[in-house]
Design an enzyme around this catalytic site. Structure first.
Site, short mmCIF file in Angstrom:
data_model
loop_
_atom_site.label_atom_id
_atom_site.label_comp_id
_atom_site.label_asym_id
_atom_site.label_seq_id
_atom_site.Cartn_x
_atom_site.Cartn_y
_atom_site.Cartn_z
N ARG A 118 -7.95 -15.92 4.28
CA ARG A 118 -8.50 -17.02 3.47
C ARG A 118 -7.37 -17.55 2.62
O ARG A 118 -6.86 -16.86 1.73
CB ARG A 118 -9.64 -16.50 2.58
CG ARG A 118 -10.33 -17.60 1.78
CD ARG A 118 -11.17 -18.48 2.69
NE ARG A 118 -12.07 -19.33 1.94
CZ ARG A 118 -11.83 -20.61 1.60
NH1 ARG A 118 -10.68 -21.17 1.95
NH2 ARG A 118 -12.73 -21.32 0.93
N GLY A 119 -6.95 -18.80 2.92
CA GLY A 119 -5.75 -19.34 2.31
C GLY A 119 -5.75 -19.33 0.80
O GLY A 119 -4.77 -18.90 0.17
N GLY A 135 -13.64 -28.42 8.95
CA GLY A 135 -14.89 -28.34 9.68
C GLY A 135 -15.12 -26.96 10.23
O GLY A 135 -14.38 -26.02 9.96
N GLU A 181 -12.83 -17.90 13.44
CA GLU A 181 -11.67 -17.13 13.87
C GLU A 181 -12.05 -15.69 14.16
O GLU A 181 -11.67 -15.10 15.19
CB GLU A 181 -10.57 -17.15 12.79
CG GLU A 181 -9.70 -18.37 12.78
CD GLU A 181 -8.59 -18.26 11.74
OE1 GLU A 181 -7.79 -19.19 11.66
OE2 GLU A 181 -8.54 -17.24 11.03
N ASP A 184 -7.12 -17.41 -1.19
CA ASP A 184 -7.09 -16.05 -1.77
C ASP A 184 -5.71 -15.40 -1.64
O ASP A 184 -5.22 -14.77 -2.59
CB ASP A 184 -8.11 -15.15 -1.08
CG ASP A 184 -9.54 -15.47 -1.48
OD1 ASP A 184 -9.73 -16.26 -2.43
OD2 ASP A 184 -10.46 -14.95 -0.82
N THR A 185 -5.08 -15.51 -0.45
CA THR A 185 -3.91 -14.65 -0.19
C THR A 185 -2.70 -15.35 0.38
O THR A 185 -1.69 -14.70 0.66
CB THR A 185 -4.31 -13.52 0.79
OG1 THR A 185 -4.67 -14.11 2.06
CG2 THR A 185 -5.46 -12.70 0.26
N ARG A 186 -2.76 -16.67 0.59
CA ARG A 186 -1.63 -17.35 1.25
C ARG A 186 -0.32 -17.12 0.50
O ARG A 186 0.72 -16.91 1.12
CB ARG A 186 -1.90 -18.84 1.38
CG ARG A 186 -0.68 -19.58 2.00
CD ARG A 186 -0.83 -21.09 2.05
NE ARG A 186 -1.83 -21.48 3.04
CZ ARG A 186 -3.00 -22.06 2.72
NH1 ARG A 186 -3.28 -22.28 1.45
NH2 ARG A 186 -3.84 -22.40 3.66
#
Length: 1134
Positions: free
Chosen positions: A21-22, A54, A88, A24-26
């Site tokens: 999840r970008g 989307g 994903e 949160d942790t990118r």
């Protein structure tokens, strides 16, 4: 396996796919994890531009997931709030199920139970999705199941962990897994694909049973590499998988408990597994679909304690075992794949791949490659070891290195190959070394007798050597890879590097010469094999030189270029290079095998008492009398004194009671056979071939109850067998060609086991005067007595025996088992009806110049050879149409076997209606040609005189057309059942017609898969494949249709061969179509010489349909002279 990579990994494949999840942790955990993965060389996919776009992930992302080996799922607080992330996750889990992808979850600051039970922020996010997707609730349910499934997988909980250390632990885990899989670039390894496919066929991965497969072969052949590549390809299809390399070594070094611990730790992925004793593998693994590879298994204990029975593992499991010992696989009922050696093309590709790093002239590269391939003999290990060494040297250095390898095996290669040898017991090692030094390429049964006499128990020992890939048997001869033989020779060399006389086996003439000259032989020497062919100087065999060799078992002096067929030429050529001292003797106590070519003394020593001797061979010796008196040699089984031209009589064999083979061929002075021969109850083979001074054998009684083969051929003065010589109950083969015999002894007619009887050229004793011929053609011929007792006789040869119509040839009809009958060169005019010989297949009558008619033959006949039978008129085809071909050796599709006949004649028979001077004949068939009287097809050609093998048909390619406008289809090949090509033949003194006859029944017998509606066939085309066409001149080719009369039993079909050579003959009353090619020099007449209407002639390029003419290449038509054809249709079809 030393396979070579020819290309790099394909683009678009990844080691790891990162799902996160970008927001949160990118910029923190995922960024650091990605960087560490890249630092360790792990090819990782990360979506740097991940934005909410989307609910459907892009095709590029789907491809990235599918092409990754691992997926790392970073499950952070807001992961479930992203429909993109959830999609994903669903795709990743789908690939885990369908592609065997490995999924590693990281619970980043979240409780794994919240993910599994959909609590906390995960529950809230899912509730929000349910609220917003009221019309697509089934999708939310899929996401819930995916979260539950991923939470059940083994992973990492980041809470209360040092983040940098956690990242290092994760990356180390992934890297270790990748290292177990990626052993280098394994795509496009030389020769790998076909081998992998063979093994996968045996694995049957689509089935859910449990299977064990072995990969077997010699050391260095590539078993481990094959297993590793296969493991990499299929391991992701299993819940648990393990590749245990060199388990035999682990067992030896660590023990069985430790081996079990390593095995279970690998499959269960538990690092700290501890075991205090043997445990139940079945209890731990019976529910898991597992892939297990056990490499280099050499002990049955590994089977019993690690893989046991198939029910130890879950359904769908596969166990792969690599081993050098085939016996281990057979004893546990494991199917196996034998790894083949590199063929020359694969070896060349392997070398070529490495040579790209070196600059070599093409000629130098080819020369070096050829030398390497010849040395390695297809062993990948040898090429792998030698390749970098030789290509780093200059041309002179590499040549010198190759010369060195001929005498000294490379250490790395020896270490690998020797593992199999070191696992043998002492007797098996002795067998191996004897074969490596002395018996490679020798007959298996012959060698086993010698080894058995040495007390080595060769039957079980040889089986062990075969199972360990140290030897093989081909054509009943021992074979051994050249490098394994070199390893054996190196073992002998290492026994004593400096003192040659302390090695156990000597086979190089330089070494033997050195030991005998210096008298340094010791009790260590067990075998000496001296090849005279390359010997430049004389070697002295003296008593003193052999005095210390008290353990000598095997002594052979031989000539490797063999004995010439012409005995006199052989003796003129031979220069005996071994000088035996007049008092030569040595210690015989351990001697089992004595073979002295060209022995120069007149007899063996008086004290010769080799009580353990098994084989005694003394070809081309100067012996007059082998020994005097009686010798006790009760273990002797074979004695060969062939080509000993001074031998006068055979020795007293009364105490050689177990002799099985006695060979006295070409002993041209032998005139007396000792009476003790009569009592050799165990004798199986006796050859007195070409003993042309021998007139008789000792008088009766004989007790040769084991004799199977007796050869007297060439004994030109041998006139009569002893009385009551027929007590030879086991005799199978009797050859008496060219003897002075003039009758078949009546006592031999009771030999019920006799299979071959050959009396070729037996025309009685020579004339008393040298001015007269041996026997005149008017003399009484060979006398035949009642043959009814020879119920097993398969072959009878009475060629050139001066047989006439007065000979009792009617006795031939009692030979119920006869398959081959040779009556060539005799004087009879007629022969009895032979149709009762129901098994007769081959009938030879060459040069029977007075024979006027062939007899009726049985339905089984497949070959009749009547070459140079100048008086032959008629050939009866009674029952030919129904002959059955029993022999099914030809399995090639669309082969049809034909009866073959050869008879004098310069023109084809009249019933061969479709004729041409070209090799291709096309026949347009008339309406209603196929009816109940049709028997079959005939294919014929005229072979000109003075031909030997030239001009004979090897094959006829045929095809059929089912309508007058369609192309030719339904192809088949007509093959002579047993071609004249393979027969000894006399020169053809006249033109001959060769006929191949194919009965209609042959098509159902040989081509059951081809269904032909004969009523629809309108054309037939045949191309005659001639042997050596560039040297032959065949005058005519043709196709004929054979029909029977209405009453077959009373009017059998007859081919009138008398009309073939006549200038003219009337056409038959019944015919089909006559197609005759008219040459410019020939009159415009029919086959019978009569004039025909010129309006019926057409050139090949006129408007008449082309299929009525002989087919020619249209591009050649302008170059060839025009040919005219006369086409006459006869409506009177039977």
């Amino acid at each position: 396996m030393a396979f070579a990579s020819s290309s790099s990994s394909s683009q678009g494949s990844y080691d790891v796919f990162l799902s996160f999840r970008g927001e949160d942790t990118r910029n923190n955990f995922t960024a650091h994890l990605y960087q560490e993965l890249r630092t360790k060389g792990i090819n990782t996919f990360i979506d740097d531009e991940k934005l909410e776009r989307g609910g459907v992930i892009s095709p590029a992302l789907v491809t990235a997931i599918e092409n990754s080996m691992f997926s790392i799922i970073v499950l952070s607080e807001n992961y479930a709030s992203s429909k993109w992330c959830l999609e994903e996750l669903v795709k990743v889990l789908e690939c885990m199920k369908t592609r065997g992808q490995r999924v590693l979850p990281i619970f980043y600051n979240v409780d794994p139970s919240d993910v599994k039970k959909h609590r906390g922020k995960f529950g809230a996010a899912l509730a929000e999705h349910e609220k917003n997707l009221t019309e697509n609730m089934e999708r939310v349910q899929i996401w819930k199941e995916a979260l539950t499934q991923v939470a059940n997988l083994s992973g990492w909980d980041s809470r209360n962990k040092n983040e940098p250390l956690l990242i290092k632990e994760i990356v180390k885990h992934v890297l270790n897994k990748l290292l177990n899989i990626c052993i280098g670039d394994t795509e496009k390894l030389v020769g790998i694909d076909a081998r992998i496919q063979e093994i996968k066929m045996r694995l049957c991965l689509e089935l859910d049973d449990v299977r064990m497969i072995g990969i077997w072969g010699m050391g260095g052949i590539g078993k481990t590499t094959l297993a590793r590549v296969l493991y990499n390809k299929i391991s992701r299809q299993f819940e648990a998988h393990s590749f245990l390399e060199d388990v035999g070594k682990v067992l030896a070094n660590e023990g069985l408990i430790k081996l079990q611990q390593i095995f279970l730790s690998s499959l269960l992925e538990e690092k700290d597994l501890t075991m205090k004793g043997l445990t139940s593998i079945k209890a731990r693994l019976h529910s898991k679909k597992a892939l297990v590879v056990l490499d280099n298994v050499n002990d049955p204990t590994i089977f019993e304690c690690l893989i046991g029975n198939q029910d130890w593992f879950g359904r769908g499991s596969r166990i792969i075992i690599t081993t050098r010992d085939k016996c281990l696989l057979i004893s546990h009922d494991v199917d196996y794949y034998e790894v083949p050696e590199f063929n020359s093309g694969e070896a060349y590709e392997f070398i070529k791949h490495h040579s790209l790093k070196h600059e070599l002239l093409r000629g130098d590269f080819m020369e070096l490659s050829t030398s390497m391939i010849g040395y390695a003999q297809g062993l990948p290990l040898a090429l792998k070891v030698l390749r970098p060494i030789l290509f780093s040297m200059s041309k002179k250095e590499s040549g010198n290195q190759l010369d060195k390898l001929k005498s000294t095996l490379n250490k790395k290669i020896e270490e690998v190959l020797r593992i199999s040898y070191d696992g043998l017991d002492d007797k098996e090692k002795n067998i191996f070394l004897d074969i490596a030094c002395f018996f490679k390429g020798e007959d298996k049964d012959y060698v086993i007798e010698i080894l058995d006499g040495c007390g080595f128990f060769p039957l079980c020992g040889i089986r062990t050597l075969i199972n360990k890939s140290l030897i093989s048997i081909s054509g009943n001869k021992f074979q051994m890879h050249d490098l394994i033989q070199e390893m054996g020779l190196e073992i002998i060399r290492q026994q004593s590097l400096q003192e040659l006389g302390k090695r156990s086996r000597l086979l190089f003439h330089e070494d033997i010469s050195d030991v005998l000259k210096k008298n340094t032989g010791s009790e260590k020497i067990e075998g000496i094999f001296l090849n005279l062919f390359h010997l430049q100087e004389t070697i002295d065999f003296t008593t003193q030189a052999f005095a210390g060799m008290s353990k000598l078992r095997l002594l052979k002096v031989y000539q490797s270029n063999k004995i010439s067929r012409n005995f006199e030429d052989t003796f003129k050529k031979e220069n005996f290079k071994v000088c035996f001292s007049s008092n030569f003797k040595f210690c015989y106590d351990e001697l089992r095998y004595l073979d002295l070519y060209g022995y120069s003394l007149k007899s063996l020593p008086n004290d010769f008492n080799a009580k353990n001797l098994v084989h005694l061979n003394m070809p081309c010796s100067h012996i007059k009398q082998l020994w005097k008196g009686i010798k006790v040699l009760e273990k002797l089984k074979c004695m060969d004194l062939s080509h000993s031209k001074y031998l006068l009589e055979t020795p007293n064999l009364s105490r050689v009671i177990n002799l099985e083979r006695l060979v006295l061929e070409d002993c041209v002075s032998l005139c007396k056979v000792h009476p003790s021969l009569r009592d050799l109850k165990n004798l199986k083979f006796l050859s007195l071939k070409n003993c042309n001074m021998l007139k008789s054998l000792p008088s009766s009684p004989y007790d040769l109850k084991s004799l199977e083969t007796l050869i007297l051929s060439g004994c030109s003065k041998f006139e009569q067998f002893p009385e009551n010589f027929g007590n030879l109950e086991m005799l199978k083969e009797l050859y008496a060609d060219g003897t002075a015999l003039r009758e078949l002894p009546s006592s031999l007619s009771s030999l019920r086991n006799l299979e071959i009887l050959s009396f070729e050229g037996c025309k009685g004793p020579p004339s008393a005067s040298w001015l007269l011929p041996r026997r005149s053609s008017n003399s009484n011929g060979f006398i035949l007595h009642n043959l009814s007792g020879l119920c097993s006789l398969r072959k009878l040869d009475l060629s050139d025996c001066n047989l006439s119509d007065e000979t009792n040839l009617s006795s031939l009809v009692f030979l119920s088992s006869l398959k081959d009958l040779h009556l060539c060169g005799n004087n009879f005019v007629t022969l009895p009806n032979l149709s009762r010989l129901s098994r007769l297949e081959h009938f030879r009558l060459e040069n029977c110049t007075r024979l006027q008619e062939l007899p009726d033959l049985p339905s089984n006949i497949v070959q009749v050879d009547a070459r140079n039978c100048m008086s032959l008129k008629n050939v009866s085809l009674r029952n030919v149409q129904s002959f059955l071909l029993k022999n099914r050796q030809i399995r090639d599709q669309n082969f049809v076997l034909a009866l073959e006949m050869l008879t004098p004649g310069s023109r084809l028979p009249d019933w061969i209606r479709y004729q041409s001077s070209g090799e291709e004949v096309i026949a347009e068939l008339p309406p209603n040609w196929f009816n109940s009287n049709f028997l079959g097809f005939g294919f014929a050609n005229v072979v000109p005189k003075f031909s030997t093998h030239l001009g004979f048909v090897a094959l006829v390619y045929c095809s059929l057309s089912l309508s007058r406008s369609s192309d030719f289809t339904h192809g088949f090949k007509v093959v002579p059942y047993s071609s004249f090509l393979w027969l000894d033949r006399h020169m053809l003194m006249l033109d001959h017609v060769e006929l191949l006859y194919v009965p209609l029944s042959s098509f159902s017998d040989w081509c059951p898969w081809v269904h032909i509606n004969w009523y629809q066939v309108t054309h037939i085309k045949a191309f005659f494949g001639i042997v050596f066409p560039e040297f032959s001149y065949v005058r005519r080719y043709g196709i004929g249709l054979a029909y029977s009369n209405e009453d077959v039993n009373h009017n059998p079909p007859v081919i009138q061969f008398g009309s073939i050579s006549s200038a003219s003959s009337p056409p038959p009353n019944k015919s089909t179509v006559v197609l005759t090619e008219i040459h410019d020099e020939e009159p415009s007449g029919g086959v019978d010489g009569s004039e025909l209407d010129n309006s019926g002639y057409y050139t090949a390029d006129e408007g008449e349909p082309a299929e009525t003419a002989c087919s020619k290449d249209p591009f050649e038509s302008e170059m060839l002279p025009q040919k005219r054809f006369k086409c006459s249709h006869f409506q009177d079809i039977p």
